[in-house]
Motif scaffolding. Structure first.
Motif, PDB file in Angstrom:
ATOM      1  N   ALA A 236      29.881  57.778   7.620  1.00 50.07           N
ATOM      2  CA  ALA A 236      28.784  58.668   7.235  1.00 50.07           C
ATOM      3  C   ALA A 236      27.447  57.936   7.281  1.00 50.07           C
ATOM      4  O   ALA A 236      26.447  58.461   7.789  1.00 50.07           O
ATOM      5  N   ILE A 237      27.421  56.715   6.769  1.00 47.11           N
ATOM      6  CA  ILE A 237      26.176  55.943   6.748  1.00 47.11           C
ATOM      7  C   ILE A 237      25.760  55.530   8.164  1.00 47.11           C
ATOM      8  O   ILE A 237      24.575  55.552   8.505  1.00 47.11           O
ATOM      9  N   ASP A 238      26.738  55.203   9.002  1.00 50.50           N
ATOM     10  CA  ASP A 238      26.420  54.890  10.403  1.00 50.50           C
ATOM     11  C   ASP A 238      25.713  56.080  11.056  1.00 50.50           C
ATOM     12  O   ASP A 238      24.722  55.915  11.788  1.00 50.50           O
ATOM     13  N   GLU A 239      26.223  57.268  10.803  1.00 50.36           N
ATOM     14  CA  GLU A 239      25.657  58.472  11.421  1.00 50.36           C
ATOM     15  C   GLU A 239      24.289  58.813  10.834  1.00 50.36           C
ATOM     16  O   GLU A 239      23.344  59.152  11.550  1.00 50.36           O
ATOM     17  N   ILE A 240      24.186  58.699   9.536  1.00 54.93           N
ATOM     18  CA  ILE A 240      22.978  59.147   8.832  1.00 54.93           C
ATOM     19  C   ILE A 240      21.808  58.171   8.976  1.00 54.93           C
ATOM     20  O   ILE A 240      20.663  58.512   8.694  1.00 54.93           O
ATOM     21  N   THR A 241      22.123  56.950   9.418  1.00 54.82           N
ATOM     22  CA  THR A 241      21.046  55.965   9.653  1.00 54.82           C
ATOM     23  C   THR A 241      20.815  55.720  11.141  1.00 54.82           C
ATOM     24  O   THR A 241      20.048  54.835  11.510  1.00 54.82           O
ATOM     25  N   SER A 242      21.483  56.502  11.987  1.00 48.25           N
ATOM     26  CA  SER A 242      21.299  56.356  13.434  1.00 48.25           C
ATOM     27  C   SER A 242      19.901  56.859  13.821  1.00 48.25           C
ATOM     28  O   SER A 242      19.331  57.720  13.137  1.00 48.25           O
ATOM     29  N   PRO A 243      19.327  56.352  14.883  1.00 51.55           N
ATOM     30  CA  PRO A 243      17.947  56.693  15.259  1.00 51.55           C
ATOM     31  C   PRO A 243      17.669  58.193  15.400  1.00 51.55           C
ATOM     32  O   PRO A 243      16.589  58.663  15.060  1.00 51.55           O
ATOM     33  N   ASP A 244      18.651  58.972  15.871  1.00 49.73           N
ATOM     34  CA  ASP A 244      18.393  60.386  16.131  1.00 49.73           C
ATOM     35  C   ASP A 244      18.349  61.246  14.868  1.00 49.73           C
ATOM     36  O   ASP A 244      17.822  62.353  14.889  1.00 49.73           O
ATOM     37  N   GLN A 245      18.923  60.772  13.758  1.00 48.84           N
ATOM     38  CA  GLN A 245      18.850  61.555  12.519  1.00 48.84           C
ATOM     39  C   GLN A 245      18.615  60.659  11.304  1.00 48.84           C
ATOM     40  O   GLN A 245      19.080  60.950  10.207  1.00 48.84           O
ATOM     41  N   LYS A 246      17.892  59.592  11.510  1.00 48.57           N
ATOM     42  CA  LYS A 246      17.677  58.595  10.458  1.00 48.57           C
ATOM     43  C   LYS A 246      17.004  59.202   9.225  1.00 48.57           C
ATOM     44  O   LYS A 246      15.976  59.852   9.331  1.00 48.57           O
TER      45      LYS A 246
END
Length: 353
Positions: A236-246
């Motif tokens: 979840a944290i990997d996804e939520i901190t990714s550049p496209d949805q940071k």
């Protein structure tokens, strides 16, 4: 050589009073029988001196009551539930009841097993922190007229006594707090659950964004399963901190989610609050020990536990007592992890970060 068991007669002889008077005092009925404070104190001191042990079995057979309460909690490893169990135990003891505690580990089958074991132990009533899919257990207790109070969690479609936190308002307050501190892209990590309290935390979060004129993005909300918490929080944290949805801030819907999340943020070398502002539900000493003290929603733990015991004892004494339902307010304790952006940006410039 077997030691002779001390009886009420032994206490009465030493105190120079009747056995009936001793019985009233030892059963906590001195006020009803208008026993003077001095003589009551003397009787209790003699009982303690003689190491008097009441015969609970005989008392239970006479009254049909065991003076025990079954407490089923969701997860004993969670400091919130561990502390609330202590409050319940202390308050019950103050009222002459013993508590038998069981932890169901958020598992409905285990909760059902505990329920049946405690019913067979003839507890007088239950205080229950419900797990998901345990509605049938609540219906079962209602059908058998077994007194119970739901604690921390309840089912809105089932009419029961309950004592809980206003989860919608608490989550709403967390969202508004972050917005006021300058955060605009706020995520929430919650459990994937049909439980009402979790749905209310999600609803409060979304409403806070809406009322702050912030458009909610689906990718900001991550729901993980309790049984696979560590792996799914990381994902979840990997996804939520990714550049496209940071996101620039995160709300953790429970203490357990926060602990797993903070560990992973450390591994990623993300700095709180410079990279990510944080607010969490639940209170624990670990939030003080983290390098950046964590802002958290403090639930009225002591009041929740004491009120649940009082409601249950009220039902035990008067089965016809009306239903009682109460929502208590959580208080947001602001710490460095949700420091206003304007403040930490200034600090970062001074420090050369």
């Amino acid at each position: 050589m077997k030691t002779k068991k001390v009886s009420l007669k032994d206490i009465a002889q030493k105190a120079g009073v009747s056995i009936a008077l001793v019985s009233y005092v030892m059963n906590g009925k001195e006020k009803e029988s208008r026993v003077g404070e001095e003589i009551a104190k003397k009787i209790k001191e003699i009982a303690k001196e003689l190491n008097y042990q009441p015969n609970h079995l005989a008392k239970s057979l006479r009254s049909g009551k065991t003076h025990t309460i079954g407490l089923i909690i969701a997860d004993i490893s969670n400091p919130f539930f561990a502390n609330i169990a202590r409050v319940v135990e202390d308050e019950a003891k103050r009222n002459g009841y013993t508590v038998i505690i069981g932890s169901c580990d958020e598992n409905a089958d285990k909760s059902w097993d505990l329920l049946n074991v405690l019913i067979n132990r003839q507890v007088d009533g239950f205080i229950i922190v419900s797990s998901e899919n345990s509605e049938n257990q609540v219906y079962y207790l209602k059908e058998r007229n077994i007194p119970f109070v739901l604690l921390d969690r309840h089912f809105p479609d089932i009419q029961t006594d309950f004592v809980a936190t206003n989860n919608y308002k608490a989550s709403y307050d967390a969202g508004v707090h972050l917005v006021k501190r300058g955060y605009q892209r706020i995520g929430l990590v919650a459990y994937k659950s049909d439980m009402f309290h979790m749905a209310e935390r999600i609803r409060g979060y979304k409403q806070a964004l809406k009322d702050s004129q912030i458009r909610f993005e689906v990718g900001w909300l991550k729901e993980v399963r309790f049984e696979n918490i560590e792996k799914e929080v990381r994902e979840a944290i990997d996804e939520i901190t990714s550049p496209d949805q940071k996101v620039d801030a995160l709300i953790f819907a429970t203490y357990g989610l926060a602990i797993n999340g903070l560990k992973y943020l450390n591994e990623l070398r993300l700095k709180v609050p410079y990279d990510l502002g944080i607010v969490s539900f639940g209170q624990a000493e670990v939030f003080d020990l983290y390098y950046c003290p964590i802002t958290y929603l403090r639930q009225p733990l002591e009041l929740l536990g004491k009120t649940a015991v009082q409601y249950l004892i009220g039902k035990l004494k008067n089965p016809d007592e009306g239903m009682k339902q109460i929502l208590m307010e959580a208080k947001l304790i602001a710490r460095e992890s949700s420091m206003a952006k304007s403040e930490w940006i200034s600090e970062a410039r001074v420090a050369g970060l």
